[in-house]
Scaffold this motif. Structure first.
Motif, PDB file in Angstrom:
ATOM      1  N   GLU A 177       0.848  -1.201   0.000  1.00  0.00           N
ATOM      2  CA  GLU A 177       0.000   0.000   0.000  1.00  0.00           C
ATOM      3  C   GLU A 177       0.876   1.241   0.000  1.00  0.00           C
ATOM      4  OE1 GLU A 177      -3.716   1.996   2.497  1.00  0.00           O
ATOM      5  OE2 GLU A 177      -3.273  -0.149   2.698  1.00  0.00           O
ATOM      6  N   ALA A 178       0.662   2.096  -0.983  1.00  0.00           N
ATOM      7  CA  ALA A 178       1.442   3.327  -1.152  1.00  0.00           C
ATOM      8  C   ALA A 178       0.569   4.554  -0.946  1.00  0.00           C
ATOM      9  CB  ALA A 178       2.077   3.357  -2.536  1.00  0.00           C
ATOM     10  N   THR A 179      -0.458   4.435  -0.135  1.00  0.00           N
ATOM     11  CA  THR A 179      -1.401   5.529   0.078  1.00  0.00           C
ATOM     12  C   THR A 179      -0.698   6.788   0.580  1.00  0.00           C
ATOM     13  OG1 THR A 179      -3.176   3.972   0.590  1.00  0.00           O
ATOM     14  CG2 THR A 179      -3.452   6.240   1.359  1.00  0.00           C
ATOM     15  N   LEU A 180      -0.880   7.879  -0.122  1.00  0.00           N
ATOM     16  CA  LEU A 180      -0.472   9.213   0.317  1.00  0.00           C
ATOM     17  C   LEU A 180      -1.682  10.097   0.094  1.00  0.00           C
ATOM     18  CD1 LEU A 180       1.834  11.037   1.388  1.00  0.00           C
ATOM     19  CD2 LEU A 180       2.355  11.571  -1.007  1.00  0.00           C
ATOM     20  N   GLU A 181      -2.446  10.298   1.138  1.00  0.00           N
ATOM     21  CA  GLU A 181      -3.762  10.889   1.045  1.00  0.00           C
ATOM     22  C   GLU A 181      -3.734  12.240   0.310  1.00  0.00           C
ATOM     23  OE1 GLU A 181      -2.045   9.600   3.596  1.00  0.00           O
ATOM     24  OE2 GLU A 181      -3.328   9.548   5.387  1.00  0.00           O
ATOM     25  N   GLY A 182      -4.524  12.310  -0.768  1.00  0.00           N
ATOM     26  CA  GLY A 182      -4.620  13.544  -1.532  1.00  0.00           C
ATOM     27  C   GLY A 182      -3.606  13.674  -2.651  1.00  0.00           C
ATOM     28  N   HIS A 183      -2.702  12.697  -2.796  1.00  0.00           N
ATOM     29  CA  HIS A 183      -1.639  12.805  -3.796  1.00  0.00           C
ATOM     30  C   HIS A 183      -1.482  11.509  -4.573  1.00  0.00           C
ATOM     31  CE1 HIS A 183      -0.347  16.685  -2.127  1.00  0.00           C
ATOM     32  NE2 HIS A 183      -0.548  16.134  -0.942  1.00  0.00           N
ATOM     33  N   GLY A 215       5.303  11.960  13.600  1.00  0.00           N
ATOM     34  CA  GLY A 215       6.050  11.197  12.626  1.00  0.00           C
ATOM     35  C   GLY A 215       5.360  10.931  11.311  1.00  0.00           C
ATOM     36  N   GLU A 216       4.065  11.195  11.193  1.00  0.00           N
ATOM     37  CA  GLU A 216       3.395  10.863   9.928  1.00  0.00           C
ATOM     38  C   GLU A 216       3.909  11.701   8.767  1.00  0.00           C
ATOM     39  OE1 GLU A 216      -0.806  12.496   9.319  1.00  0.00           O
ATOM     40  OE2 GLU A 216      -0.562  12.683  11.492  1.00  0.00           O
ATOM     41  N   ARG A 217       4.522  12.868   9.059  1.00  0.00           N
ATOM     42  CA  ARG A 217       5.083  13.698   8.000  1.00  0.00           C
ATOM     43  C   ARG A 217       6.614  13.740   8.066  1.00  0.00           C
ATOM     44  NH1 ARG A 217       0.424  18.434   7.616  1.00  0.00           N
ATOM     45  NH2 ARG A 217       0.042  17.933   9.795  1.00  0.00           N
ATOM     46  N   LEU A 218       7.185  12.651   8.581  1.00  0.00           N
ATOM     47  CA  LEU A 218       8.617  12.405   8.504  1.00  0.00           C
ATOM     48  C   LEU A 218       8.782  11.110   7.715  1.00  0.00           C
ATOM     49  CD1 LEU A 218       9.607  13.169  12.218  1.00  0.00           C
ATOM     50  CD2 LEU A 218       9.653  14.741  10.265  1.00  0.00           C
ATOM     51  N   TYR A 219       9.741  11.067   6.806  1.00  0.00           N
ATOM     52  CA  TYR A 219       9.721  10.016   5.791  1.00  0.00           C
ATOM     53  C   TYR A 219      10.945   9.108   5.767  1.00  0.00           C
ATOM     54  CZ  TYR A 219       6.273  13.445   4.487  1.00  0.00           C
ATOM     55  OH  TYR A 219       5.224  14.337   4.531  1.00  0.00           O
ATOM     56  N   SER A 220      11.879   9.308   6.702  1.00  0.00           N
ATOM     57  CA  SER A 220      13.072   8.470   6.718  1.00  0.00           C
ATOM     58  C   SER A 220      13.744   8.574   8.071  1.00  0.00           C
ATOM     59  CB  SER A 220      14.060   8.923   5.635  1.00  0.00           C
ATOM     60  OG  SER A 220      14.645  10.169   5.991  1.00  0.00           O
ATOM     61  N   ARG A 221      14.732   7.701   8.289  1.00  0.00           N
ATOM     62  CA  ARG A 221      15.499   7.763   9.545  1.00  0.00           C
ATOM     63  C   ARG A 221      16.218   9.093   9.658  1.00  0.00           C
ATOM     64  NH1 ARG A 221      19.712   3.631   6.704  1.00  0.00           N
ATOM     65  NH2 ARG A 221      17.995   3.574   5.217  1.00  0.00           N
ATOM     66  N   TRP A 222      16.612   9.690   8.535  1.00  0.00           N
ATOM     67  CA  TRP A 222      17.291  10.984   8.572  1.00  0.00           C
ATOM     68  C   TRP A 222      16.348  12.097   9.000  1.00  0.00           C
ATOM     69  CZ3 TRP A 222      17.892   7.497   4.457  1.00  0.00           C
ATOM     70  CH2 TRP A 222      19.110   6.807   4.464  1.00  0.00           C
ATOM     71  N   ALA A 236       5.075   3.681  17.576  1.00  0.00           N
ATOM     72  CA  ALA A 236       3.631   3.482  17.417  1.00  0.00           C
ATOM     73  C   ALA A 236       3.244   3.905  16.013  1.00  0.00           C
ATOM     74  CB  ALA A 236       2.848   4.287  18.451  1.00  0.00           C
ATOM     75  N   PRO A 237       3.324   3.020  15.025  1.00  0.00           N
ATOM     76  CA  PRO A 237       3.126   3.424  13.632  1.00  0.00           C
ATOM     77  C   PRO A 237       1.795   4.117  13.373  1.00  0.00           C
ATOM     78  CG  PRO A 237       4.047   1.220  13.725  1.00  0.00           C
ATOM     79  CD  PRO A 237       3.693   1.595  15.128  1.00  0.00           C
ATOM     80  N   HIS A 238       1.867   5.139  12.543  1.00  0.00           N
ATOM     81  CA  HIS A 238       0.692   5.880  12.082  1.00  0.00           C
ATOM     82  C   HIS A 238       0.009   5.060  10.995  1.00  0.00           C
ATOM     83  CE1 HIS A 238      -1.144   9.043   9.443  1.00  0.00           C
ATOM     84  NE2 HIS A 238      -1.447   9.584  10.599  1.00  0.00           N
ATOM     85  N   CYS A 239      -1.325   4.929  11.039  1.00  0.00           N
ATOM     86  CA  CYS A 239      -2.003   4.137  10.008  1.00  0.00           C
ATOM     87  C   CYS A 239      -3.512   4.373  10.005  1.00  0.00           C
ATOM     88  CB  CYS A 239      -1.723   2.644  10.190  1.00  0.00           C
ATOM     89  SG  CYS A 239      -2.306   1.637   8.799  1.00  0.00           S
ATOM     90  N   PRO A 240      -3.981   5.530   9.486  1.00  0.00           N
ATOM     91  CA  PRO A 240      -5.417   5.746   9.357  1.00  0.00           C
ATOM     92  C   PRO A 240      -5.918   5.351   7.971  1.00  0.00           C
ATOM     93  CG  PRO A 240      -4.303   7.792   8.925  1.00  0.00           C
ATOM     94  CD  PRO A 240      -3.226   6.742   9.124  1.00  0.00           C
ATOM     95  N   ILE A 241      -5.264   4.366   7.342  1.00  0.00           N
ATOM     96  CA  ILE A 241      -5.549   4.068   5.942  1.00  0.00           C
ATOM     97  C   ILE A 241      -5.977   2.605   5.781  1.00  0.00           C
ATOM     98  CG2 ILE A 241      -4.390   5.987   4.860  1.00  0.00           C
ATOM     99  CD1 ILE A 241      -1.814   4.451   4.794  1.00  0.00           C
ATOM    100  N   GLY A 242      -5.477   1.900   4.754  1.00  0.00           N
ATOM    101  CA  GLY A 242      -6.077   0.642   4.360  1.00  0.00           C
ATOM    102  C   GLY A 242      -5.505  -0.617   4.973  1.00  0.00           C
ATOM    103  N   PRO A 243      -6.025  -1.781   4.572  1.00  0.00           N
ATOM    104  CA  PRO A 243      -5.702  -3.056   5.215  1.00  0.00           C
ATOM    105  C   PRO A 243      -4.284  -3.531   4.965  1.00  0.00           C
ATOM    106  CG  PRO A 243      -7.068  -3.427   3.273  1.00  0.00           C
ATOM    107  CD  PRO A 243      -7.028  -1.942   3.488  1.00  0.00           C
ATOM    108  N   ASP A 289       4.632   6.398   9.256  1.00  0.00           N
ATOM    109  CA  ASP A 289       3.569   5.693   8.537  1.00  0.00           C
ATOM    110  C   ASP A 289       4.235   4.754   7.545  1.00  0.00           C
ATOM    111  OD1 ASP A 289       1.549   5.115   6.472  1.00  0.00           O
ATOM    112  OD2 ASP A 289       0.315   6.546   7.589  1.00  0.00           O
ATOM    113  N   LEU A 290       3.935   3.466   7.634  1.00  0.00           N
ATOM    114  CA  LEU A 290       4.608   2.481   6.789  1.00  0.00           C
ATOM    115  C   LEU A 290       4.253   2.617   5.319  1.00  0.00           C
ATOM    116  CD1 LEU A 290       5.184   1.155   9.627  1.00  0.00           C
ATOM    117  CD2 LEU A 290       5.203  -1.014   8.403  1.00  0.00           C
ATOM    118  N   SER A 291       3.239   3.425   4.979  1.00  0.00           N
ATOM    119  CA  SER A 291       2.945   3.710   3.582  1.00  0.00           C
ATOM    120  C   SER A 291       3.518   5.045   3.117  1.00  0.00           C
ATOM    121  CB  SER A 291       1.426   3.697   3.339  1.00  0.00           C
ATOM    122  OG  SER A 291       0.949   2.368   3.334  1.00  0.00           O
TER     123      SER A 291
END
Length: 392
Positions: free
Chosen positions: A43-49, A243-250, A292-299, A267-269
């Protein structure tokens, strides 16, 4: 050395297809198929994009068609490092969906759940929380009571609606009142501020909610203000999560080094998939920060989170989107899967998935049919009383 003529090993499999499917309510599924017919879903969900991520996945095909699908880390590095421009939500979401699909494919071929390839499980069940109170939180007490009936022991709610740089005391009082109503039901609650609050209000709001002891305060400020987040973290006992708008360990590193956050929520997506979020979790552990992973999206995203949670020592609780306000009755978490029982909630927890791969059995026919009419989900455009734009 000359090859041994008696060597009957078959040549390595190769990636043959990478397809993406925009499906309602706002998700993007990725399907990877190998030349030998192995299939994995992510799942590559990026809401709105969704359109932008589909474009990035199209570019990824040039790198990965013909690549050995078992070489997951090599594929990740190819996509991250060889495009010259690195990081950001679009690229990292595209990588995330493909990464999840490759883990799913490899684990299915081996007949094991993904977490077994991550070192095995460190827990027997996984704590979860559900959403109450959407963008316009109102009857949150009744919603919390309903979640208790469903088996949840913790929930999350939006703390504020649109918020200006400076608001009245009544605005802060409303946050405290809603939080108190939920706490009175006997359920734990985290508050998500969605980056809607600015620095002049942040300390006042955190000070007001502190006596009610929420589980955490999420995205009180946007991640583009690391110094301000560090400052407010020093003045509150409420655990700071983001963390939902941070995208890497850096992206996470400066927040760990400054002790600005207590709970990391990639967010793992969005954040490079299973591969990168495992690294973020390990880095967080080194700073005694919870995961605590962010995940308001799909299965598929949720299943990926559960596998990482199962194998991660500093994991604490998992967000899940069952009945979230973005979904409708015909487009909920389990609509496009044939084994919804894997997300059954008991005592505030779900079972560690034991089926091969991610464990989600996708209704492929339904996915393909829904994707024929791609969604174009966009978040609301909020304005204040003066007509000025507000953070959503």
């Amino acid at each position: 050395m000359r090859p041994d003529a008696s060597d009957t090993r078959s040549p390595p499999d190769r990636i043959a297809r990478i397809d993406c499917f925009p499906v309602r309510p706002r998700w993007l599924f990725v399907r990877v198929e190998s030349a030998q017919g192995a299939v994995g879903w992510g799942e590559a969900t990026l809401e709105g994009h969704v359109e932008s991520v589909c474009g990035a996945i199209d570019a990824a095909r040039d790198r990965l068609i013909g690549h050995d699908p078992d070489r997951i880390e090599d594929a990740w590095q190819l996509l991250y490092r060889l495009g010259f421009y690195r990081g950001g939500p679009v690229l990292m979401s595209a990588i995330a969906g493909i990464d999840q699909a490759l883990w799913d494919m490899k684990a299915r071929k081996l007949g094991v759940p993904v977490y077994q390839l991550l070192g095995g499980r460190v827990r027997d069940r996984i704590a979860v929380y559900a959403w109450i109170g959407g963008d316009r939180p109102h009857d949150v007490a009744a919603a919390a009571a309903a979640r208790k009936v469903q088996g949840f022991t913790a929930v999350k709610m939006n703390g504020v609606e649109e918020t200006g740089w400076l608001e009245s005391t009544a605005h802060i009082d409303g946050v405290v009142e809603r939080l108190g109503l939920v706490r009175d039901t006997g359920i734990d609650v985290g508050l998500d501020f969605h980056g809607r609050v600015h620095k002049p209000m942040a300390r006042a709001i955190l000070g007001a909610i502190e006596p009610l002891r929420p589980l955490f305060a999420e995205e009180v400020l946007l991640g583009e203000h690391p110094a301000a987040i560090e400052q407010i973290a020093r003045h509150t006992s409420v655990p700071i999560a983001m963390g939902e708008r941070l995208y890497s360990r850096w992206d996470f590193r400066p927040f760990f080094e400054s002790a600005a956050i207590d709970i990391a929520q990639p967010d793992l997506s969005h954040a490079g998939g299973i591969s990168e979020c495992r690294r973020i979790a390990a880095m967080a552990e080194a700073y005694d920060v919870a995961f605590a992973p962010h995940c308001p999206i799909g299965p598929l995203a949720l299943a990926a989170c559960l596998h990482v949670a199962a194998a991660t020592p500093n994991f604490v609780i998992q967000e899940m989107s069952l009945g979230i306000h973005y979904n409708g009755p015909a487009e909920d978490l389990t609509t496009l899967m044939t084994n919804p029982e894997m997300f059954a909630v008991t005592g505030g927890t779900v079972a560690v998935p034991e089926a091969p791969g991610l464990g989600v059995e996708i209704d492929e026919a339904a996915v393909r049919e829904m994707a024929r009419d791609p969604h174009r989900w966009r978040n609301p455009a909020w304005r204040g009383p003066d007509g000025g734009l507000r953070e959503w």
